[in-house]
Design a protein around this motif. Structure first.
Motif, PDB file in Angstrom:
ATOM      1  N   LEU A 372       0.833  -1.213   0.000  1.00  0.00           N
ATOM      2  CA  LEU A 372       0.000   0.000   0.000  1.00  0.00           C
ATOM      3  C   LEU A 372       0.862   1.255   0.000  1.00  0.00           C
ATOM      4  O   LEU A 372       0.512   2.261  -0.622  1.00  0.00           O
ATOM      5  CB  LEU A 372      -0.931  -0.018   1.220  1.00  0.00           C
ATOM      6  CG  LEU A 372      -2.048  -1.073   1.189  1.00  0.00           C
ATOM      7  CD1 LEU A 372      -2.823  -1.047   2.512  1.00  0.00           C
ATOM      8  CD2 LEU A 372      -2.998  -0.812   0.022  1.00  0.00           C
ATOM      9  N   THR A 373       2.003   1.205   0.699  1.00  0.00           N
ATOM     10  CA  THR A 373       2.905   2.371   0.707  1.00  0.00           C
ATOM     11  C   THR A 373       3.442   2.648  -0.692  1.00  0.00           C
ATOM     12  O   THR A 373       3.488   3.803  -1.143  1.00  0.00           O
ATOM     13  CB  THR A 373       4.072   2.113   1.673  1.00  0.00           C
ATOM     14  OG1 THR A 373       3.551   1.881   2.985  1.00  0.00           O
ATOM     15  CG2 THR A 373       5.017   3.302   1.698  1.00  0.00           C
ATOM     16  N   VAL A 374       3.869   1.596  -1.395  1.00  0.00           N
ATOM     17  CA  VAL A 374       4.385   1.772  -2.758  1.00  0.00           C
ATOM     18  C   VAL A 374       3.312   2.361  -3.667  1.00  0.00           C
ATOM     19  O   VAL A 374       3.559   3.311  -4.427  1.00  0.00           O
ATOM     20  CB  VAL A 374       4.889   0.427  -3.311  1.00  0.00           C
ATOM     21  CG1 VAL A 374       5.291   0.571  -4.777  1.00  0.00           C
ATOM     22  CG2 VAL A 374       6.064  -0.071  -2.505  1.00  0.00           C
ATOM     23  N   VAL A 375       2.097   1.826  -3.591  1.00  0.00           N
ATOM     24  CA  VAL A 375       1.005   2.325  -4.436  1.00  0.00           C
ATOM     25  C   VAL A 375       0.679   3.776  -4.088  1.00  0.00           C
ATOM     26  O   VAL A 375       0.481   4.615  -4.972  1.00  0.00           O
ATOM     27  CB  VAL A 375      -0.232   1.425  -4.279  1.00  0.00           C
ATOM     28  CG1 VAL A 375      -1.422   2.012  -5.032  1.00  0.00           C
ATOM     29  CG2 VAL A 375       0.058   0.025  -4.801  1.00  0.00           C
ATOM     30  N   GLY A 376       0.662   4.088  -2.794  1.00  0.00           N
ATOM     31  CA  GLY A 376       0.348   5.456  -2.382  1.00  0.00           C
ATOM     32  C   GLY A 376       1.368   6.459  -2.871  1.00  0.00           C
ATOM     33  O   GLY A 376       1.020   7.532  -3.387  1.00  0.00           O
ATOM     34  N   VAL A 377       2.656   6.131  -2.713  1.00  0.00           N
ATOM     35  CA  VAL A 377       3.715   7.041  -3.183  1.00  0.00           C
ATOM     36  C   VAL A 377       3.661   7.199  -4.698  1.00  0.00           C
ATOM     37  O   VAL A 377       3.805   8.307  -5.239  1.00  0.00           O
ATOM     38  CB  VAL A 377       5.095   6.520  -2.736  1.00  0.00           C
ATOM     39  CG1 VAL A 377       6.207   7.332  -3.382  1.00  0.00           C
ATOM     40  CG2 VAL A 377       5.224   6.574  -1.218  1.00  0.00           C
ATOM     41  N   ALA A 378       3.444   6.093  -5.408  1.00  0.00           N
ATOM     42  CA  ALA A 378       3.396   6.162  -6.874  1.00  0.00           C
ATOM     43  C   ALA A 378       2.217   7.005  -7.345  1.00  0.00           C
ATOM     44  O   ALA A 378       2.346   7.810  -8.277  1.00  0.00           O
ATOM     45  CB  ALA A 378       3.310   4.744  -7.447  1.00  0.00           C
ATOM     46  N   ALA A 380       0.761   9.427  -5.633  1.00  0.00           N
ATOM     47  CA  ALA A 380       1.036  10.828  -5.278  1.00  0.00           C
ATOM     48  C   ALA A 380       2.026  11.470  -6.237  1.00  0.00           C
ATOM     49  O   ALA A 380       1.944  12.674  -6.517  1.00  0.00           O
ATOM     50  CB  ALA A 380       1.557  10.907  -3.841  1.00  0.00           C
ATOM     51  N   ARG A 381       2.999  10.691  -6.742  1.00  0.00           N
ATOM     52  CA  ARG A 381       4.019  11.233  -7.656  1.00  0.00           C
ATOM     53  C   ARG A 381       3.668  11.020  -9.114  1.00  0.00           C
ATOM     54  O   ARG A 381       4.461  11.338  -9.989  1.00  0.00           O
ATOM     55  CB  ARG A 381       5.360  10.565  -7.355  1.00  0.00           C
ATOM     56  CG  ARG A 381       5.863  10.749  -5.939  1.00  0.00           C
ATOM     57  CD  ARG A 381       6.348  12.141  -5.711  1.00  0.00           C
ATOM     58  NE  ARG A 381       7.496  12.441  -6.574  1.00  0.00           N
ATOM     59  CZ  ARG A 381       8.093  13.614  -6.634  1.00  0.00           C
ATOM     60  NH1 ARG A 381       7.619  14.610  -5.923  1.00  0.00           N
ATOM     61  NH2 ARG A 381       9.126  13.802  -7.418  1.00  0.00           N
TER      62      ARG A 381
END
Length: 425
Positions: A372-378, A380-381
């Motif tokens: 979920l962290t990877v998906v969230g950062v991706a 957002a960017r």
């Protein structure tokens, strides 16, 4: 201890063999799982805190690998669009470097632009201004004493290859170059420091006492960012006032190419500039994008995996410490089990099962949070998230291994507790 295990232990304790020897007890795998399940649920708060270390470690592991893969793909994309279309050619002078001030011929930009694949090319060098490089402006702002700034002599092709974004005015062209016009282009930062806010008043800057009209203010460039902090003068104008490149300061050429042509252009550049003396030039092609991406990814992987490993070690120590405390608190229970016939390996298996289950549970939760962290950062960017399936599959197993490793010492301590010792406590 569950009632089922208690009944089984009492039944086998009462059973004696033909020789009057107490038969060895056995612990069925289902009974082992039931005991571990009961032990975990007996203190849910402690179990949750025990699994937290694995959650953090595995979550960090998955997030780091995913973010590294995602960032690497972005680095590769950006590399292709800019660096892969840039070639730098340096004047090294060859065998007669001490006698040749500038090895680039006067028509060097036009020679390069005739090569198939070249978009823009220009020669530039840093000007050694007599009396210092203090720049003043007229009309002056609050900085009448002037500002220190580099002065760069450049042909029009340099600004074209740098792909500037102008906030005001224009860049100089072949007309200014051919007539050695007294004009300059400056960066927006230097313009602010000199108090130049508009070109409508036709401001001028003084370089070593020589006035030059500002015709353009550059807000940004795609290449050669140091131009933003410099005063850019047509090379013909610079030669008129200050001569060619100073001793020890060799000229360079900036070339922008079409995508895929940079390597070929770098190989042909020296012969195109001076077929009789190609040894006077050194071409610097863009690095191989696959090699660059591999190097960047390798560096990131090594650094971030080290951080993930530290997190896992911290989580392992936390689980071991918490499990060891649980062993001390459950000494009475262990003593009763040993008195009823439980063997040392049964106690070891029970605590290893509990710590392994908590580690696997923490691994599953950590894998979910890391993904979920990877998906969230991706998101957002505005990137494309990349998480390798092998990472997702291996992460829970790492949690299980971490839990088993952390439970080894507490389980060994628990198996050594004797019934008599438990009664004393």
């Amino acid at each position: 201890m569950t009632p089922r295990v208690l009944r089984t232990a009492l039944r086998r304790l009462r059973h004696r063999g033909p020789a009057g020897v107490v038969a060895r007890t056995r612990l069925h795998p289902l009974d082992l799982l039931a005991e571990a399940h009961a032990g975990i649920l007996q203190r849910p708060g402690r179990s949750a805190l025990t699994a937290l270390g694995t959650v953090l470690g595995v979550g960090t592991f998955v997030a780091i690998l995913g973010l590294t893969a995602t960032a690497s793909s972005q680095i590769d994309a950006r590399f292709n669009t800019l660096v892969a279309t840039e070639v730098t050619i340096e004047d090294i002078g060859g065998d007669g470097a001490e006698h040749i001030v500038n090895a680039f011929p006067d028509d060097a930009p036009s020679r390069m632009e005739k090569l198939n694949g070249v978009r823009h090319a220009g020669v530039y060098w840093h000007v050694d201004v007599t009396g210092g490089s203090t720049i003043t402006a007229a009309p002056v702002g609050d900085t009448a004493a002037g500002e220190e700034a580099a002065v760069v002599a450049a042909t029009p092709g340099v600004l074209a290859a740098a792909d500037p974004t102008l906030s005001q005015g224009r860049t100089f062209d072949a007309f200014h170059q051919g007539r050695a016009e007294d004009v300059v282009v400056i960066g927006s930062g230097l313009a602010d420091r000199l108090g130049i806010t508009t070109l409508e008043t036709q401001p001028a800057v003084f370089i070593g006492g020589t006035p030059l009209t500002v015709i353009g203010i550059v807000d940004d460039v795609a290449r050669q960012e140091d131009l933003l902090l410099s005063v850019i003068v047509p090379s013909s104008t610079a030669e008129k006032y200050w001569g060619g490149p100073a001793r020890g300061e060799r000229a360079k050429m900036l070339v922008s190419t079409r995508l895929g042509a940079a390597t070929q252009i770098a190989q042909e550049a020296a012969l195109a500039l001076d077929p009789a003396h190609p040894d006077r030039f050194k071409s610097i092609p863009p690095p191989d994008p696959r090699t660059l991406r591999g190097n960047v990814s390798g560096d990131l992987d090594q650094l971030l995996l080290l951080l993930a490993g530290i997190c896992l070690v911290i989580g392992t120590v936390g689980i071991a410490n918490t499990t060891l405390v649980a062993v001390l608190e459950r000494t009475a229970e262990i003593g009763v089990r040993r008195a009823l016939g439980a063997r040392a390996r049964h106690i070891t298996a029970q605590f290893l099962t509990e710590s392994g289950a908590l580690g696997a549970l923490g691994g599953l939760v950590g894998t979910s949070l890391g993904t979920l962290t990877v998906v969230g950062v991706a998101v957002a960017r505005d990137w494309t998230p990349i998480v390798h399936p092998a990472t997702v599959a291996a992460a829970p197993l790492i949690g299980l291994a971490t839990g088993l490793l952390a439970g080894l010492y507490p389980a060994w301590r628990a198996s050594g507790i004797q019934p008599v010792e438990a009664l004393r406590r």
